[in-house]
Write a protein that holds these residues in place. Structure first.
Motif, short mmCIF file in Angstrom:
data_model
loop_
_atom_site.label_atom_id
_atom_site.label_comp_id
_atom_site.label_asym_id
_atom_site.label_seq_id
_atom_site.Cartn_x
_atom_site.Cartn_y
_atom_site.Cartn_z
N PHE A 20 0.87 -1.11 0.18
CA PHE A 20 -0.24 0.30 0.09
C PHE A 20 0.99 0.89 0.50
O PHE A 20 1.83 1.26 0.54
N GLN A 21 0.68 2.47 -0.74
CA GLN A 21 1.74 3.14 -0.82
C GLN A 21 0.77 4.92 -0.52
O GLN A 21 -0.48 4.82 -1.14
N LEU A 22 1.43 5.70 0.27
CA LEU A 22 1.10 6.44 0.43
C LEU A 22 2.75 7.83 -0.03
O LEU A 22 3.17 7.30 0.03
N THR A 23 2.10 9.30 -0.48
CA THR A 23 3.00 10.04 -0.95
C THR A 23 2.92 11.00 -0.12
O THR A 23 2.03 11.58 0.01
N VAL A 24 3.69 11.36 0.48
CA VAL A 24 3.96 12.47 1.41
C VAL A 24 4.86 13.83 2.14
O VAL A 24 6.14 13.42 0.79
N ARG A 25 5.60 14.84 2.03
CA ARG A 25 6.34 15.05 1.86
C ARG A 25 6.54 15.46 3.78
O ARG A 25 6.37 15.31 4.82
N LEU A 26 8.11 15.03 3.64
CA LEU A 26 8.71 14.66 4.41
C LEU A 26 9.15 16.25 5.76
O LEU A 26 9.41 17.23 4.84
N PRO A 27 8.56 15.99 7.08
CA PRO A 27 9.58 17.17 7.99
C PRO A 27 11.09 17.79 7.96
O PRO A 27 11.58 16.07 7.60
N ASP A 28 11.27 18.63 8.15
CA ASP A 28 12.51 19.34 8.14
C ASP A 28 12.86 19.17 9.24
O ASP A 28 13.31 19.46 10.45
N ALA A 29 13.04 17.66 9.43
CA ALA A 29 13.77 17.32 10.76
C ALA A 29 14.85 15.80 11.10
O ALA A 29 14.08 14.68 10.91
N ALA A 30 16.20 16.46 10.03
CA ALA A 30 16.42 15.04 10.00
C ALA A 30 17.52 15.34 10.98
O ALA A 30 17.59 15.39 12.84
N GLY A 31 17.17 13.15 11.73
CA GLY A 31 17.79 12.49 13.04
C GLY A 31 15.91 12.18 13.18
O GLY A 31 16.47 11.21 14.21
N GLU A 32 15.62 12.24 13.10
CA GLU A 32 13.53 12.11 13.73
C GLU A 32 13.21 11.12 13.13
O GLU A 32 12.72 11.29 11.60
N THR A 33 13.04 9.85 13.81
CA THR A 33 12.22 9.00 13.43
C THR A 33 10.93 8.86 13.36
O THR A 33 10.18 9.73 14.00
N MET A 34 10.44 8.62 11.77
CA MET A 34 9.33 9.38 11.51
C MET A 34 8.24 7.35 12.13
O MET A 34 8.74 6.63 11.11
N ALA A 35 7.15 7.68 12.73
CA ALA A 35 6.58 6.07 13.26
C ALA A 35 5.26 6.16 12.91
O ALA A 35 4.44 7.01 12.48
N PHE A 36 4.88 5.39 11.68
CA PHE A 36 3.19 5.12 10.99
C PHE A 36 2.75 4.02 11.05
O PHE A 36 2.96 2.20 10.82
N PRO A 37 1.65 3.68 13.00
CA PRO A 37 1.05 2.68 13.03
C PRO A 37 0.03 2.50 11.95
O PRO A 37 -0.19 3.20 11.12
N VAL A 38 0.09 1.14 12.15
CA VAL A 38 -0.92 0.76 11.12
C VAL A 38 -1.86 -0.30 11.68
O VAL A 38 -1.40 -1.11 12.65
N LEU A 39 -2.87 -0.64 11.57
CA LEU A 39 -4.35 -1.37 12.26
C LEU A 39 -4.36 -2.03 11.54
O LEU A 39 -5.23 -1.48 10.60
N GLN A 40 -4.44 -3.22 11.76
CA GLN A 40 -4.38 -4.14 10.72
C GLN A 40 -5.68 -5.24 10.88
O GLN A 40 -5.70 -5.51 11.99
N THR A 41 -7.20 -4.63 10.49
CA THR A 41 -8.40 -5.11 10.67
C THR A 41 -8.34 -6.42 9.89
O THR A 41 -8.44 -6.58 8.26
N CYS A 42 -8.85 -7.89 10.33
CA CYS A 42 -9.20 -8.91 9.50
C CYS A 42 -10.76 -9.62 9.65
O CYS A 42 -11.34 -8.93 10.67
#
Length: 232
Positions: A124-146
């Motif tokens: 699954f794909q998304l296009t985003v603009r990353l923040p100007d925050a070099a060195g910071e970790t970006m987490a993208f929680p994913v809820l998987q519903t079954c």
């Protein structure tokens, strides 16, 4: 001797089982693969899924965006419907380009027309603009519903922990400064330009050789023809 060999084989078998279990647990995670991690730049994020919820087919995948990201453009995905969830700000936020916004895209939801069977890989794909925050970790929680149950891939590792220590880690990556990437691009560009210049310098030599070709009228039995004669 026989008992020694038997114990060795048994130990090897146990080790193989443990390794397989570890590899299975690692591969069961939801992963994110960004095509760029450069601060302040656009990035295509590919989320990879290859399992259900304890064997149950997947019916929906909900990606939550970090607070630093205000919007996302999902890639059309045949067999899935796509929707966005938004959240309002307590106060309007001003973007880097000066635009004021009162809400942001907080989640993107992919819903399966037909449930995705367990053990079948999908992305699954998304296009985003990353923040100007070099060195910071970006987490993208994913809820998987079954069909039966769900898995919330939202855990973040504590200090001295890794994703391997977590049962359901959130897909994440670290934003880079990007200067090294530009340096590499510049170096490759210089090499390419240098090669092109070498070719350009070689081109006049070939033209010189051609300009030394002299056409003369030659007499052959029964006819007169023009024939090239190369001059040194």
């Amino acid at each position: 001797m026989h008992s020694l060999v038997s114990r060795s084989l048994a130990a090897a078998g146990v080790t193989a089982v443990l390794m397989a279990a570890g590899m299975g647990a690692a591969s069961a995670h939801v992963h994110v693969h960004p095509d760029s991690t450069e601060a302040g730049e656009s990035a295509l994020l590919t989320f990879e899924l290859s399992h259900g919820c304890a064997g149950s087919p997947t019916t929906a995948v909900t990606v939550t965006l970090p607070e630093q990201i205000t919007d996302a453009t999902p890639t059309a995905h045949p067999g899935w419907t796509i929707s966005k969830a938004t959240e309002d700000f307590a106060e309007p936020q001003v973007l880097d380009n000066g635009t004021s916004i009162g809400s942001r895209t907080s989640q993107v939801v992919f819903t399966a027309v037909e449930p995705l069977p367990d053990g079948v890989r999908d992305t699954f794909q998304l296009t985003v603009r990353l923040p100007d925050a070099a060195g910071e970790t970006m987490a993208f929680p994913v809820l998987q519903t079954c069909t039966k149950g769900e898995t919330d891939w939202a855990q973040l590792p504590a200090e001295e922990q890794s994703d391997a220590d977590l049962e359901s880690p959130a897909p994440a990556f670290t934003i880079s400064g990007g200067s090294g990437d530009h340096a590499d691009d510049d170096a490759h560009g210089a090499e390419d330009r240098g090669g092109a210049q070498e070719e350009d310098r070689g081109a006049p030599k070939r033209r010189v050789l051609w300009t030394r070709t002299i056409w003369k009228l030659r007499q052959l039995p029964g006819m007169q023809v023009w024939a090239p004669v190369c001059s040194d």
